[in-house]
Design an enzyme around this catalytic site. Structure first.
Site, PDB file in Angstrom:
ATOM      1  N   ASP A  54      54.937  56.520  16.049  1.00 57.27           N
ATOM      2  CA  ASP A  54      55.205  57.242  17.293  1.00 57.27           C
ATOM      3  C   ASP A  54      54.175  58.349  17.508  1.00 57.27           C
ATOM      4  O   ASP A  54      53.743  59.009  16.555  1.00 57.27           O
ATOM      5  CB  ASP A  54      56.610  57.850  17.243  1.00 57.27           C
TER       6      ASP A  54
ATOM      7  N   HIS B 178      46.635  54.195  21.198  1.00 52.81           N
ATOM      8  CA  HIS B 178      47.013  53.030  20.390  1.00 52.81           C
ATOM      9  C   HIS B 178      45.836  52.567  19.531  1.00 52.81           C
ATOM     10  O   HIS B 178      46.011  52.221  18.354  1.00 52.81           O
ATOM     11  CB  HIS B 178      47.475  51.889  21.292  1.00 52.81           C
TER      12      HIS B 178
ATOM     13  N   LEU C 238      51.484  43.500  -2.042  1.00 54.29           N
ATOM     14  CA  LEU C 238      52.265  44.177  -1.018  1.00 54.29           C
ATOM     15  C   LEU C 238      52.645  43.210   0.101  1.00 54.29           C
ATOM     16  O   LEU C 238      51.819  42.439   0.585  1.00 54.29           O
ATOM     17  CB  LEU C 238      51.449  45.338  -0.444  1.00 54.29           C
TER      18      LEU C 238
END
Length: 248
Positions: A26, A43, A139
């Site tokens: 955010d 972004h 991961l």
């Protein structure tokens, strides 16, 4: 590249690293607006923050990380921003997929990927990334794309209802385990920690089921300024908490 030796890890207990961390990315728009830039440039700036944070998570031993990259509510944004985000998510896969694969990262996606508004090309890129990395053992990175926690629960309920209708499942036999198996990514554990950048204190429909007992942290840092050190600091704060899971 992230150099673990350059990060402050003295207070980090490497034996108690959270298994699954959720990230709500955010603040991209506010970061851009504060600099007189277009929201889409925020972004773009957030991309480096995301992949540096993923690399930091990998280096310290996190097993799962889920990034909220596009929500079911994001379709209500301007046509320009939605179009940018569709192209940008495809472009990220083109540029980042092979690097993640080389690091033994396994890529997953969760969300309403069959939504007709999602471009076919995006779906093809996603499927290719999943296929390429399916044998990796490091991961696990989950991109929550066109994701909504409530939509996930509705879809899971529909699938179980179909089995009841077909006579292969009795309503009284439905369990939490069955419902969970229909959600998100198979084998994905519940979140231990969810971090939302920018200081906003809400989940915004992110991993509603998996967040049931997650610790929630809301650092003030806007997402493009977030990085591996912020992640480590959040984990140190998480490790100081007494997790009781409702037992006391």
């Amino acid at each position: 590249m992230v150099d673990l030796d350059l990060l402050a890890t003295d207070n980090l207990d490497f034996d108690r690293i959270p298994v699954h961390i959720g990230l709500i990315l955010d603040g991209n728009g506010r970061w851009a607006q504060a600099r007189g830039l277009e929201r889409t440039q925020g972004h773009a700036a957030g991309e480096a923050a995301l992949f540096d944070t993923i690399e930091g998570a990998r280096l310290i031993g996190v097993k799962w990380i889920t990034a909220y990259t596009f929500s079911t509510e994001n379709w209500s944004r301007s046509d320009e921003e939605v179009e940018f985000l569709m192209f940008f998510n495809e472009d990220i896969l083109i540029r980042r997929r092979d690097g993640l694969h080389a690091q033994n990262v396994r890529i997953h996606f969760t969300g309403m990927l069959d939504d007709p508004r999602v471009p076919d090309q995006n779906r093809k890129r996603m499927a290719a990334a999943v296929e390429l990395t399916k044998g990796n053992t490091g991961l696990n990175v989950v991109f929550a794309f066109n994701h909504g926690g409530r939509a996930d629960l509705v879809r899971a309920a529909q699938r179980l209802a179909e089995r009841v209708q077909a006579g292969t499942l009795q309503p009284e036999d439905i369990s939490e385990t069955m419902l969970e198996a229909e959600l998100g990514v198979p084998g994905m554990p519940d979140c231990d920690l969810i971090i939302r950048s920018s200081g906003e204190q809400r989940l915004s429909n992110f991993l509603i089921w998996q967040a049931a007992y997650a610790e929630l942290l809301f650092p003030e840092t806007l997402w493009p300024d977030f990085g591996p050190q912020n992640l480590i600091d959040a984990i140190v704060e998480y490790q100081a908490k007494d997790r009781r899971f409702g037992t006391a």
